[in-house]
Write a protein that holds these residues in place. Structure first.
Motif, PDB file in Angstrom:
ATOM      1  N   HIS A 172       0.824  -1.199   0.000  1.00 27.29           N
ATOM      2  CA  HIS A 172       0.000   0.000   0.000  1.00 27.29           C
ATOM      3  C   HIS A 172       0.858   1.249   0.000  1.00 27.29           C
ATOM      4  O   HIS A 172       1.801   1.340  -0.779  1.00 27.29           O
ATOM      5  CB  HIS A 172      -1.036  -0.006   1.130  1.00 27.29           C
ATOM      6  CG  HIS A 172      -2.372   0.466   0.632  1.00 27.29           C
ATOM      7  ND1 HIS A 172      -2.912   1.673   0.994  1.00 27.29           N
ATOM      8  CD2 HIS A 172      -3.231  -0.073  -0.235  1.00 27.29           C
ATOM      9  CE1 HIS A 172      -4.070   1.833   0.374  1.00 27.29           C
ATOM     10  NE2 HIS A 172      -4.285   0.792  -0.378  1.00 27.29           N
ATOM     11  N   HIS A 173       0.578   2.274   0.851  1.00 21.05           N
ATOM     12  CA  HIS A 173       1.169   3.597   0.707  1.00 21.05           C
ATOM     13  C   HIS A 173       2.073   3.967   1.878  1.00 21.05           C
ATOM     14  O   HIS A 173       1.833   3.544   3.010  1.00 21.05           O
ATOM     15  CB  HIS A 173       0.065   4.649   0.580  1.00 21.05           C
ATOM     16  CG  HIS A 173      -0.924   4.342  -0.492  1.00 21.05           C
ATOM     17  ND1 HIS A 173      -2.283   4.557  -0.344  1.00 21.05           N
ATOM     18  CD2 HIS A 173      -0.768   3.815  -1.737  1.00 21.05           C
ATOM     19  CE1 HIS A 173      -2.917   4.191  -1.442  1.00 21.05           C
ATOM     20  NE2 HIS A 173      -2.020   3.734  -2.296  1.00 21.05           N
ATOM     21  N   VAL A 174       3.059   4.803   1.595  1.00 19.77           N
ATOM     22  CA  VAL A 174       3.993   5.236   2.634  1.00 19.77           C
ATOM     23  C   VAL A 174       4.453   6.652   2.333  1.00 19.77           C
ATOM     24  O   VAL A 174       4.570   7.052   1.172  1.00 19.77           O
ATOM     25  CB  VAL A 174       5.214   4.283   2.723  1.00 19.77           C
ATOM     26  CG1 VAL A 174       6.026   4.323   1.438  1.00 19.77           C
ATOM     27  CG2 VAL A 174       6.085   4.598   3.922  1.00 19.77           C
ATOM     28  N   ALA A 175       4.688   7.430   3.397  1.00 21.81           N
ATOM     29  CA  ALA A 175       5.282   8.757   3.273  1.00 21.81           C
ATOM     30  C   ALA A 175       6.398   8.845   4.299  1.00 21.81           C
ATOM     31  O   ALA A 175       6.277   8.348   5.418  1.00 21.81           O
ATOM     32  CB  ALA A 175       4.246   9.854   3.513  1.00 21.81           C
ATOM     33  N   ALA A 176       7.516   9.463   3.909  1.00 22.19           N
ATOM     34  CA  ALA A 176       8.680   9.527   4.791  1.00 22.19           C
ATOM     35  C   ALA A 176       9.308  10.907   4.746  1.00 22.19           C
ATOM     36  O   ALA A 176       9.169  11.640   3.757  1.00 22.19           O
ATOM     37  CB  ALA A 176       9.707   8.470   4.387  1.00 22.19           C
TER      38      ALA A 176
END
Length: 391
Positions: free
Chosen positions: A75-79
């Motif tokens: 799915h989705h990730v932000a870093a």
């Protein structure tokens, strides 16, 4: 048989025998059992792994995060990666403005409110629950706010059920992926009046941190959500960070197997894990806490040993076995995971937010090395953070 009887029998349908009725019932039971088995199989079937969507921001950072987290995610990730005044953002299927549940990273904000209230002279470290709520008596009245902030209050890990129905709903939430926390702030206070207090030794408690946040709200004649806004997010310019009042209109995350998980608001226990934020706002929080400019930034100072790997301040954990050592906290809800860690000496930090319930604690490896992976330590992993709950 006479002729009249034969004619009568030939004109009437044959009644179902006693043996045929159970056979029909068994058929329907078998069909129902097969359907239930199919649903259960779906629940445990691994979905395709690997982050989904287009890369956003800095591709090199995305590659670092993917390498640290391995292939167990989807799915989705932000870093966000911080080095001094420089902030680099990257993501897959999400960017620095995408909203996530941050789970128990909320506790770091609750702890900052506690430290800030001490600095304002509204309370002190030894203020106890009986001073906040004079109607309390017994051992629970003697529990100090500082013991809650260092996770050694002796209070239960989870909120006691107010009724059989409430307890059943909480139990079922782990299987149907709904918000298990339905009580209000008033319900929370009522729930601990007769609670048993255990040994004051390190034990992670979402229930206790909910009480800490509500105690601060009571002392300041405010609400927890208003305190977060007035004393933390508005002064720091964290415009996309808030405590949700209801689940209406909120985005949801996903379980480890890919099923939708209901958004959490946590009711009266919101101070333990309900805040929603973005990688952008969390980078503001990390930098301000790391350089000491955030309200209540003294909360990061280690005060007690927590376990073999970490010391604890007020909510914040500081490793003893990494190079460099990190001050950190993680979070998890039924459909989200988060990690935030930094080293004040090198002015480096890392934030990873994901909308699936698979640990991202190994993001620490982007800026630090360890003898044992942060993800294998359960020191701040809670409530199973469990499906439908948080850590």
């Amino acid at each position: 048989m006479n002729t009249a009887s034969a004619a009568a029998n030939s004109n009437n349908p044959r009644p179902r025998s006693a043996s045929e009725e159970p056979r029909a019932q068994r058929t329907w039971i078998a069909v129902l059992a097969a359907a239930i088995a199919g649903v259960l199989l779906l629940l445990i079937t691994p979905f395709p792994r690997g982050f989904q969507g287009e890369t956003t921001g800095d591709a090199a950072l995305v590659s670092q995060v993917e390498n640290a987290l391995d292939s167990g995610h989807w799915h989705h990730v932000a870093a966000a990666k911080i080095h001094g005044d420089d902030v680099t953002w990257g993501g897959v299927g999400a960017d620095d403005d995408s909203e996530f549940e941050i789970g128990s990273i909320t506790k770091t904000i609750t702890a900052a409110l506690f430290a800030d209230a001490i600095e304002r002279g509204e309370i002190d470290e030894e203020t106890n629950l009986g001073e906040v709520w004079p109607e309390l008596d017994g051992e629970v009245a003697e529990v100090t706010l500082a013991s809650i902030a260092t996770q050694r209050s002796g209070l239960p890990a989870q909120e006691p059920s107010l009724s059989f129905g409430d307890g059943l709903a909480t139990f079922l939430s782990s299987y149907i992926h709904t918000d298990p926390y339905r009580g209000t702030a008033t319900d929370l206070v009522d729930s601990f009046k007769d609670v048993d207090v255990g040994e004051q030794e390190p034990e992670y408690s979402n229930f206790a941190f909910g009480i800490l946040g509500q105690a601060l709200a009571t002392v300041t004649d405010s609400s927890y959500g208003d305190l977060v806004r007035d004393r933390i997010t508005e002064p720091l310019g964290m415009t996309d960070t808030y405590v949700p009042g209801s689940a209406e209109g909120l985005s949801h995350g996903y379980t480890a197997s890919g099923l939708p998980a209901a958004p959490l608001t946590l009711g009266g226990t919101a101070p333990s894990g309900a805040i929603r934020s973005t990688a952008h706002d969390m980078s503001i929080w990390l930098r301000a806490t790391m350089d000491g400019s955030a309200p209540g930034a003294t909360s990061i100072q280690p005060r007690e040993d927590y376990n073999e790997s970490d010391r604890i301040g007020w909510a914040w954990l500081t490793t003893k076995d990494r190079s460099p050592n990190l001050t950190w906290h993680n979070g998890g809800t039924g459909g989200y995971r988060s990690f935030l860690g930094f080293d004040p000496k090198t002015s480096q930090g890392i934030i990873v937010l994901a909308d699936s319930a698979i640990s991202v604690d190994d993001a620490a490896d982007v800026i630090s090395t360890s003898e044992a992976s942060v993800a294998t330590r359960h020191s701040a992993q809670v409530h199973g953070d469990q499906a439908g709950a948080h850590s």
